[in-house]
Design a protein around this motif. Structure first.
Motif, PDB file in Angstrom:
ATOM      1  N   PHE A   9       6.267   6.493   1.419  1.00  0.00           N
ATOM      2  CA  PHE A   9       6.369   5.290   2.230  1.00  0.00           C
ATOM      3  C   PHE A   9       5.348   4.260   1.750  1.00  0.00           C
ATOM      4  CE2 PHE A   9       5.130   2.925   6.119  1.00  0.00           C
ATOM      5  CZ  PHE A   9       6.364   2.366   6.417  1.00  0.00           C
ATOM      6  N   ALA A  10       5.745   2.983   1.739  1.00  0.00           N
ATOM      7  CA  ALA A  10       4.832   1.896   1.370  1.00  0.00           C
ATOM      8  C   ALA A  10       4.989   0.771   2.382  1.00  0.00           C
ATOM      9  CB  ALA A  10       5.134   1.389  -0.031  1.00  0.00           C
ATOM     10  N   LEU A  11       3.902   0.088   2.655  1.00  0.00           N
ATOM     11  CA  LEU A  11       3.889  -1.017   3.607  1.00  0.00           C
ATOM     12  C   LEU A  11       3.083  -2.148   3.012  1.00  0.00           C
ATOM     13  CD1 LEU A  11       4.767  -1.721   6.528  1.00  0.00           C
ATOM     14  CD2 LEU A  11       2.544  -0.893   7.273  1.00  0.00           C
ATOM     15  N   GLY A  12       3.570  -3.383   3.183  1.00  0.00           N
ATOM     16  CA  GLY A  12       2.850  -4.509   2.599  1.00  0.00           C
ATOM     17  C   GLY A  12       3.254  -5.832   3.181  1.00  0.00           C
ATOM     18  N   TYR A  25      10.679   2.872   1.375  1.00  0.00           N
ATOM     19  CA  TYR A  25      10.671   4.331   1.389  1.00  0.00           C
ATOM     20  C   TYR A  25      11.390   4.827   0.151  1.00  0.00           C
ATOM     21  CZ  TYR A  25      11.380   9.185   2.507  1.00  0.00           C
ATOM     22  OH  TYR A  25      11.381  10.545   2.440  1.00  0.00           O
ATOM     23  N   GLN A  26      10.700   5.614  -0.645  1.00  0.00           N
ATOM     24  CA  GLN A  26      11.252   6.189  -1.865  1.00  0.00           C
ATOM     25  C   GLN A  26      11.824   7.564  -1.534  1.00  0.00           C
ATOM     26  OE1 GLN A  26      11.302   4.625  -4.911  1.00  0.00           O
ATOM     27  NE2 GLN A  26      12.545   6.317  -5.619  1.00  0.00           N
ATOM     28  N   ILE A  27      13.149   7.712  -1.656  1.00  0.00           N
ATOM     29  CA  ILE A  27      13.770   9.014  -1.425  1.00  0.00           C
ATOM     30  C   ILE A  27      13.387   9.918  -2.600  1.00  0.00           C
ATOM     31  CG2 ILE A  27      15.933  10.282  -1.165  1.00  0.00           C
ATOM     32  CD1 ILE A  27      17.134   7.739   0.039  1.00  0.00           C
ATOM     33  N   TYR A  38       0.868  -1.181   0.000  1.00  0.00           N
ATOM     34  CA  TYR A  38       0.000   0.000   0.000  1.00  0.00           C
ATOM     35  C   TYR A  38       0.901   1.226   0.000  1.00  0.00           C
ATOM     36  CZ  TYR A  38      -3.467   3.448   1.288  1.00  0.00           C
ATOM     37  OH  TYR A  38      -4.293   4.545   1.289  1.00  0.00           O
ATOM     38  N   ASN A  39       0.726   2.102  -0.988  1.00  0.00           N
ATOM     39  CA  ASN A  39       1.533   3.321  -1.104  1.00  0.00           C
ATOM     40  C   ASN A  39       0.869   4.478  -0.370  1.00  0.00           C
ATOM     41  OD1 ASN A  39       3.717   2.509  -2.936  1.00  0.00           O
ATOM     42  ND2 ASN A  39       2.023   2.108  -4.333  1.00  0.00           N
ATOM     43  N   PHE A  40       1.582   5.043   0.598  1.00  0.00           N
ATOM     44  CA  PHE A  40       1.119   6.232   1.288  1.00  0.00           C
ATOM     45  C   PHE A  40       1.582   7.458   0.502  1.00  0.00           C
ATOM     46  CE2 PHE A  40       1.360   2.896   4.432  1.00  0.00           C
ATOM     47  CZ  PHE A  40       0.159   3.040   5.112  1.00  0.00           C
TER      48      PHE A  40
END
Length: 160
Positions: free
Chosen positions: A58-61, A87-89, A52-54
């Motif tokens: 940040f993404a969590l899955g 985490y995408q910088i 899931y992309n916030f």
């Protein structure tokens, strides 16, 4: 009167849930990785996952893992489940990752079978371009009980 408030509360709850579900599924991505190696040792693996992309990069899955390996007379089947954080910088294409994986290995050699359980905590960095990422990760919990040859492993990840 109580029935009216209960009806009003449930109506608002269902309305909020239905609106959240539309937005929720717009932010979910499915994908994972595959691995193959042939030669004196054969290894085939698949790792499907969903994240899931916030809004803040940040993404969590979660993910699943299956790996089959054969070396001489030894066959190993590894099954696992993981929790993934990414985490995408911004603006530089680097993706940092943390992943906790609990795996179980069934090892058989010459009609003798054994089962191992081992955790892994991977910290990694990858170059991310759109839906594809490639990099390296390190298992900070790695020890001699692991069925993997090294604490380092490549990251090859794709999402659609």
């Amino acid at each position: 009167m109580k029935k009216y408030f209960l009806f009003l509360f449930l109506s608002c709850s269902f309305t909020m849930i239905s609106q959240e579900n539309r937005d929720f599924w717009d932010n979910v991505q499915f994908g994972g990785g595959v691995s193959m190696s042939f030669g004196s040792q054969t290894t085939i693996g698949i790792s499907p996952s969903a994240i899931y992309n916030f809004d803040n990069g940040f993404a969590l899955g979660t993910g699943l893992t299956y790996i089959y390996s054969k070396y001489q007379e030894q066959k190993t089947n590894v099954y696992g489940a993981s929790i993934i954080s990414l985490y995408q910088i911004p603006n530089i294409g680097i993706q940092l990752s943390g992943e906790f994986e609990q795996s179980f290995a069934n090892i058989s050699e010459n009609s003798i079978s054994s089962t191992k359980s081992f955790p892994a905590l991977y910290l990694g960095a990858a170059y991310n371009t759109g839906r594809f990422a490639v990099g390296i990760r390190y298992d900070v919990l790695y020890d001699s009980r692991s069925v993997y040859a090294s604490a380092f492993s490549p990251i090859v990840r794709f999402y659609f």
